[in-house]
Design a protein around this motif. Structure first.
Motif, short mmCIF file in Angstrom:
data_model
loop_
_atom_site.label_atom_id
_atom_site.label_comp_id
_atom_site.label_asym_id
_atom_site.label_seq_id
_atom_site.Cartn_x
_atom_site.Cartn_y
_atom_site.Cartn_z
N UNK A 59 -19.39 -13.27 -8.21
CA UNK A 59 -20.38 -13.92 -7.35
C UNK A 59 -21.53 -12.96 -7.10
N UNK A 60 -22.73 -13.51 -6.94
CA UNK A 60 -23.90 -12.67 -6.68
C UNK A 60 -23.73 -11.86 -5.40
N UNK A 61 -22.97 -12.39 -4.44
CA UNK A 61 -22.75 -11.70 -3.17
C UNK A 61 -21.69 -10.61 -3.27
N UNK A 62 -21.01 -10.48 -4.41
CA UNK A 62 -19.98 -9.46 -4.58
C UNK A 62 -20.57 -8.08 -4.31
N UNK A 63 -19.85 -7.19 -3.62
CA UNK A 63 -20.40 -5.86 -3.30
C UNK A 63 -20.86 -5.08 -4.52
N UNK A 64 -20.13 -5.15 -5.63
CA UNK A 64 -20.55 -4.42 -6.83
C UNK A 64 -21.85 -4.99 -7.39
N UNK B 176 -28.01 -17.46 -9.20
CA UNK B 176 -27.22 -16.69 -10.16
C UNK B 176 -25.72 -16.92 -10.01
N UNK B 177 -25.37 -18.01 -9.35
CA UNK B 177 -23.98 -18.44 -9.24
C UNK B 177 -23.84 -19.82 -9.87
N UNK B 178 -22.63 -20.16 -10.36
CA UNK B 178 -22.43 -21.50 -10.92
C UNK B 178 -22.73 -22.57 -9.87
N UNK B 179 -23.32 -23.69 -10.26
CA UNK B 179 -23.61 -24.11 -11.65
C UNK B 179 -25.00 -23.69 -12.14
N UNK B 180 -25.77 -23.00 -11.28
CA UNK B 180 -27.17 -22.71 -11.62
C UNK B 180 -27.35 -21.45 -12.45
N UNK B 181 -26.36 -20.58 -12.46
CA UNK B 181 -26.47 -19.34 -13.22
C UNK B 181 -25.15 -18.60 -13.23
N UNK B 182 -25.16 -17.42 -13.79
CA UNK B 182 -23.97 -16.58 -13.86
C UNK B 182 -24.38 -15.13 -13.68
N UNK B 183 -23.54 -14.36 -12.97
CA UNK B 183 -23.79 -12.93 -12.78
C UNK B 183 -22.59 -12.15 -13.31
N UNK B 184 -22.87 -11.08 -14.05
CA UNK B 184 -21.80 -10.29 -14.68
C UNK B 184 -21.96 -8.82 -14.34
N UNK B 185 -20.83 -8.17 -14.14
CA UNK B 185 -20.79 -6.72 -13.94
C UNK B 185 -19.94 -6.11 -15.04
N UNK B 186 -20.45 -5.05 -15.63
CA UNK B 186 -19.69 -4.29 -16.64
C UNK B 186 -19.05 -3.09 -15.95
N UNK C 134 -27.92 -14.59 -15.89
CA UNK C 134 -28.83 -15.60 -16.42
C UNK C 134 -28.83 -16.80 -15.47
N UNK C 135 -29.95 -17.51 -15.50
CA UNK C 135 -30.06 -18.73 -14.71
C UNK C 135 -30.80 -19.78 -15.54
N UNK C 136 -30.53 -21.04 -15.26
CA UNK C 136 -31.25 -22.11 -15.93
C UNK C 136 -32.71 -22.06 -15.54
N UNK C 137 -33.59 -22.30 -16.53
CA UNK C 137 -35.04 -22.27 -16.28
C UNK C 137 -35.65 -23.60 -16.69
N UNK C 138 -35.69 -24.53 -15.74
CA UNK C 138 -36.24 -25.85 -16.00
C UNK C 138 -37.73 -25.75 -16.34
#
Length: 198
Positions: free
Chosen positions: A50-55, A84-94, A105-109
């Motif tokens: 989640x975008x709100x995740x501390x990391x 940046x959260x589903x369903x509008x986008x996704x956030x990833x941490x490596x 990434x996020x959808x760009x209408x």
């Protein structure tokens, strides 16, 4: 859990070659002392969080601080809650023991590339300074592309800037081509826009 009520958090295990000795400094949520000896055999993984995740928030703040150094101000692109959260986008941490990079990434209408859509826009690509030059950004970019394509994106689009030559080099080497400006900084002489058909 990461607070993502959709239950969509996923774990991805990647295999990459990294130097045997790597030292990172990070004040991340999992490393409060901020001085970590990174093991050469530590597994590398990418997690959707989640975008709100501390990391995620730790790395986003690092991105913003880098923008201040390079451009003199934070990125002021308007972001809606949940972009940046589903369903509008996704956030990833490596991760490699600690969080070392992030990307989203996020959808760009209304944005297309070479006449194609729907478009997914790359956001918040960042690698900690001490983890750079190891191919992590390329691995993360490839993951973003695969994830967006699996959700139905036809093209990836992005905005970067002239003060980020490393980013420009990465995108051009990864098959991205210049495109028409879009969005908040579209009138800026410092902004550069790229797209890629997935």
């Amino acid at each position: 859990t990461d607070g993502n009520s959709s239950g969509a958090q996923r774990y991805f295990h990647l295999s990459v070659d990294l130097p045997k000795a790597s030292r990172l400094s990070s004040h991340c949520a999992r490393c409060p002392r901020g001085d970590v000896q990174l093991r050469s055999d530590a597994p590398l993984r990418i997690e959707q969080v989640a975008f709100a995740h501390p990391d995620a928030q730790h790395l986003v703040e690092a991105v913003q601080n880098e923008y201040v150094v390079r451009y003199g101000s934070r990125d002021e692109t308007p972001m809606e809650h949940g972009d940046l959260d589903p369903p509008d986008g996704r956030f990833y941490v490596m991760y490699q023991d600690i969080p070392v990079a992030c990307g989203a990434w996020r959808w760009r209408d209304g944005v297309t590339f070479e006449g194609l859509g729907p478009a997914a826009e790359i956001k918040r690509m960042y690698v900690l300074p001490d983890a750079r030059h190891r191919g992590l950004a390329r691995e993360l970019l490839a993951h973003l592309e695969t994830a967006a394509r699996s959700e139905g994106a036809a093209v990836m689009v992005l905005e970067t800037g002239t003060a980020q030559p490393e980013a420009i080099g990465l995108y051009e080497a990864s098959g991205y081509w210049p495109m028409e400006p879009f969005g908040f900084y579209s009138n800026s002489t410092l902004a550069r826009y790229y797209g890629k058909v997935l």
